[in-house]
Design an enzyme around this catalytic site. Structure first.
Site, PDB file in Angstrom:
ATOM      1  N   ASP A  79     -53.624  26.301  34.723  1.00 40.95           N
ATOM      2  CA  ASP A  79     -53.979  27.396  33.824  1.00 40.95           C
ATOM      3  C   ASP A  79     -53.144  27.214  32.554  1.00 40.95           C
ATOM      4  OD1 ASP A  79     -54.084  29.783  32.416  1.00 40.95           O
ATOM      5  OD2 ASP A  79     -54.102  31.054  34.207  1.00 40.95           O
ATOM      6  N   ARG A  98     -40.364  39.804  25.847  1.00 42.40           N
ATOM      7  CA  ARG A  98     -40.934  38.511  25.455  1.00 42.40           C
ATOM      8  C   ARG A  98     -41.044  38.472  23.938  1.00 42.40           C
ATOM      9  NH1 ARG A  98     -46.433  36.877  28.498  1.00 42.40           N
ATOM     10  NH2 ARG A  98     -47.159  38.538  27.154  1.00 42.40           N
ATOM     11  N   TYR A 123     -57.467  33.654  23.059  1.00 37.96           N
ATOM     12  CA  TYR A 123     -57.047  34.827  22.267  1.00 37.96           C
ATOM     13  C   TYR A 123     -55.547  34.888  22.046  1.00 37.96           C
ATOM     14  CZ  TYR A 123     -56.886  36.604  27.121  1.00 37.96           C
ATOM     15  OH  TYR A 123     -56.679  36.761  28.467  1.00 37.96           O
ATOM     16  N   LYS A 124     -54.810  33.899  22.579  1.00 39.34           N
ATOM     17  CA  LYS A 124     -53.353  33.885  22.383  1.00 39.34           C
ATOM     18  C   LYS A 124     -53.054  33.007  21.160  1.00 39.34           C
ATOM     19  CE  LYS A 124     -52.570  34.583  27.338  1.00 39.34           C
ATOM     20  NZ  LYS A 124     -51.962  35.910  27.326  1.00 39.34           N
ATOM     21  N   PHE A 151     -49.255  34.379  36.854  1.00 37.69           N
ATOM     22  CA  PHE A 151     -49.951  35.542  36.310  1.00 37.69           C
ATOM     23  C   PHE A 151     -50.885  36.060  37.411  1.00 37.69           C
ATOM     24  CE2 PHE A 151     -53.127  37.788  33.788  1.00 37.69           C
ATOM     25  CZ  PHE A 151     -52.314  38.492  32.933  1.00 37.69           C
TER      26      PHE A 151
HETATM   27  C1  LIG Z   1     -51.670  32.677  32.630  1.00 36.29           C
HETATM   28  C2  LIG Z   1     -52.796  33.633  32.367  1.00 36.29           C
HETATM   29  N1  LIG Z   1     -53.988  33.438  32.977  1.00 36.29           N
HETATM   30  C3  LIG Z   1     -55.023  34.270  32.753  1.00 36.29           C
HETATM   31  C4  LIG Z   1     -54.898  35.356  31.898  1.00 36.29           C
HETATM   32  C5  LIG Z   1     -55.990  36.333  31.666  1.00 36.29           C
HETATM   33  O1  LIG Z   1     -57.259  35.915  31.993  1.00 36.29           O
HETATM   34  P1  LIG Z   1     -58.528  36.687  31.414  1.00 36.29           P
HETATM   35  O2  LIG Z   1     -58.703  36.249  29.997  1.00 36.29           O
HETATM   36  O3  LIG Z   1     -59.629  36.333  32.306  1.00 36.29           O
HETATM   37  O4  LIG Z   1     -58.227  38.157  31.428  1.00 36.29           O
HETATM   38  C6  LIG Z   1     -53.688  35.565  31.230  1.00 36.29           C
HETATM   39  C7  LIG Z   1     -53.542  36.715  30.318  1.00 36.29           C
HETATM   40  O5  LIG Z   1     -52.556  36.946  29.680  1.00 36.29           O
HETATM   41  C8  LIG Z   1     -52.612  34.695  31.478  1.00 36.29           C
HETATM   42  O6  LIG Z   1     -51.436  34.884  30.897  1.00 36.29           O
END
Ligand SMILES: Cc1ncc(COP(=O)(O)O)c(C=O)c1O
Length: 438
Positions: A225, A398, A250-251, A144
């Site tokens: 991550d 997706r 938030y997912k 990402f």
């Molecule tokens: C793998 C991954 N890392 C980080 C983020 C986003 O990070 P942030 O919440 O700081 O915008 C996402 C967002 O979809 C993601 O899929």
């Protein structure tokens, strides 16, 4: 992932290969689903099949109740809420960390809620990447983007050229990353490996244990991550010896748009001064002595920075009630059954599409990448048919059947609509993707 779950998955796949899934199968799976009632706790968008819970999870009554309570306590307690609210706001991040610990397989002290995922990557990479251990940071080319942006920024801040310091493991097929290729990229020059648990596009689940062990053998640290796995895939970070990890809520955890993020730091690293230090990460007992010098909390709490936004944190407190009631193992089991059912339907009903997600349960997160050269226009056509999915360039629709609120018949219905769009070539009535649209 235990072996029995893998073999159960293999059995299911054999069954679906022999016997294409039907609507009647879907109804039977819904009837016997032990988590079928969980969806009643959510506000389901009316008339829509919501398959985007890996982008933004849905709102639950539990999350709203926790938010309402925080607002009420702001009204009645005002500043006293920092100490007198229930739960007290002063240690909100730590308390939520305690609740999250079992989801990621850590102790309560190793987990805290605070900042955003991107900020947490900044502070953890900034803190733990030590060029004396090895100059290079190993990442992968399917990451990402924010992960690379943040890591590059930390390297620049440290006076290094990111193009030189990043070692990017290339995908062989454009979908997945071979763990063997990551292991092969590890040598004395590597100080840190930072990978996702689940690739955001294909949904591949990476073998965290294997990568961590190989990183340690090479004298490097391993960070992950977990944005696309927390709340749907159980983790065992402490047992694996993972050094640090970040994720968002938030997912799959349904804590609301932009909800505060989470992080994990292995206890052997407690006591270091975070790269982005701030007063909220100070040792709690003496934080209000307002000293000029910083004493880090002896826990992951040290990686908090400033005052936590309680109104953004509160929905997570309620959302976790749902996760805890369901149980992470049951959620994973249902998620695998849903994605398995979906893959079986794609194989059977959508011959023009390819499944870009690994088929083995042990290599699959919570969503499925359905590939088609017209994926963008197909996604648009699906939206007009009340199916919420997202498109990821260049060719992926997706589809995320979140085990929290999606049923098997919902999945059947989505594939049915997708099959109709392809059969009628209905996507041809949509504009092709313009520049800048993602
Ligand atoms: C793998 C991954 N890392 C980080 C983020 C986003 O990070 P942030 O919440 O700081 O915008 C996402 C967002 O979809 C993601 O899929």
């Amino acid at each position: 992932m235990d072996d029995s779950r893998d073999s159960a998955d293999a059995d299911r796949r054999t069954a679906s290969a022999d016997d294409p899934p039907t609507r009647a199968d879907a109804r039977e799976l819904d009837r016997t689903d032990p988590l079928a009632d969980l969806r009643d706790r959510f506000f389901l968008p009316e008339g829509e099949a919501y398959m985007d819970g890996n982008s933004l999870g849905l709102c639950s009554a539990d999350a709203v109740a926790a938010l309402d309570r925080a607002v009420e306590q702001w009204k009645t307690l005002a500043v006293r809420g920092w100490t007198d609210a229930d739960p007290e706001w002063f240690t909100y991040g730590e308390r939520l960390g305690d609740r999250l610990a079992s989801l990621v397989g850590a102790s309560g002290e190793e987990v805290v809620v605070g900042n955003s995922t991107t900020v947490n990557i900044h502070t953890l990479i900034g803190t733990f990447h030590d060029p004396d251990r090895g100059e290079k940071i190993v990442v992968n080319d399917l990451d990402f983007p924010t992960d690379h942006y943040a890591i590059r920024a930390r390297l620049r801040a440290a006076g290094r050229d990111p193009d030189d310091a990043l070692r990017v493991v290339e995908s062989r097929d454009g979908r997945t990353i071979e763990e063997a290729d990551v292991v092969a990229a590890l040598d004395d020059d590597v100080g840190t490996v930072f990978l996702p648990s689940v690739l955001y596009r294909s949904g591949q689940l990476i073998d965290i244990e294997r990568i961590t062990e190989a990183a340690h053998d090479a004298g490097a640290l391993a960070g992950f991550d977990l944005a696309h796995s927390v709340g749907v895939v159980p983790h065992d970070l402490s047992a694996a010896g993972v050094d640090f990890a970040v994720w968002c809520h938030y997912k799959y955890l349904n804590a609301g748009p932009g909800a505060l993020a989470g992080l994990y730091v292995n206890e052997r690293h407690f006591g270091v001064t975070p790269d982005l230090a701030g007063w909220w990460g100070h040792e709690k007992e003496t934080q209000f002595e307002m000293r000029r010098t910083y004493t880090p909390a002896d826990s992951a709490g040290a990686f908090q920075i400033g005052t936590p936004p309680i109104l953004s944190a509160a929905p997570l407190d309620g959302a976790l009630d749902v996760t805890e009631d369901a149980g992470i193992d049951a959620l994973r089991e249902k998620s695998l059954a849903l994605t398995d059912f979906l893959i079986g339907l794609v194989d059977d009903r959508l011959p023009d599409c390819e499944v870009g997600t690994p088929r083995e349960a042990s290599r699959r997160g919570g969503h499925v990448a359905v590939e088609h050269p017209e994926a963008y226009r197909i996604s648009e056509a699906l939206k007009d048919r009340s199916v919420v999915v997202d498109f990821r360039p260049p060719n992926v629709v997706r589809i995320c059947p979140s085990p929290y609120y999606v049923g098997f018949e919902d999945v059947y219905e989505v594939v049915d609509r997708l099959a109709g769009i392809l059969a009628d070539r209905a996507y041809e009535r949509y504009e092709t993707r313009g520049a800048g649209v993602t």
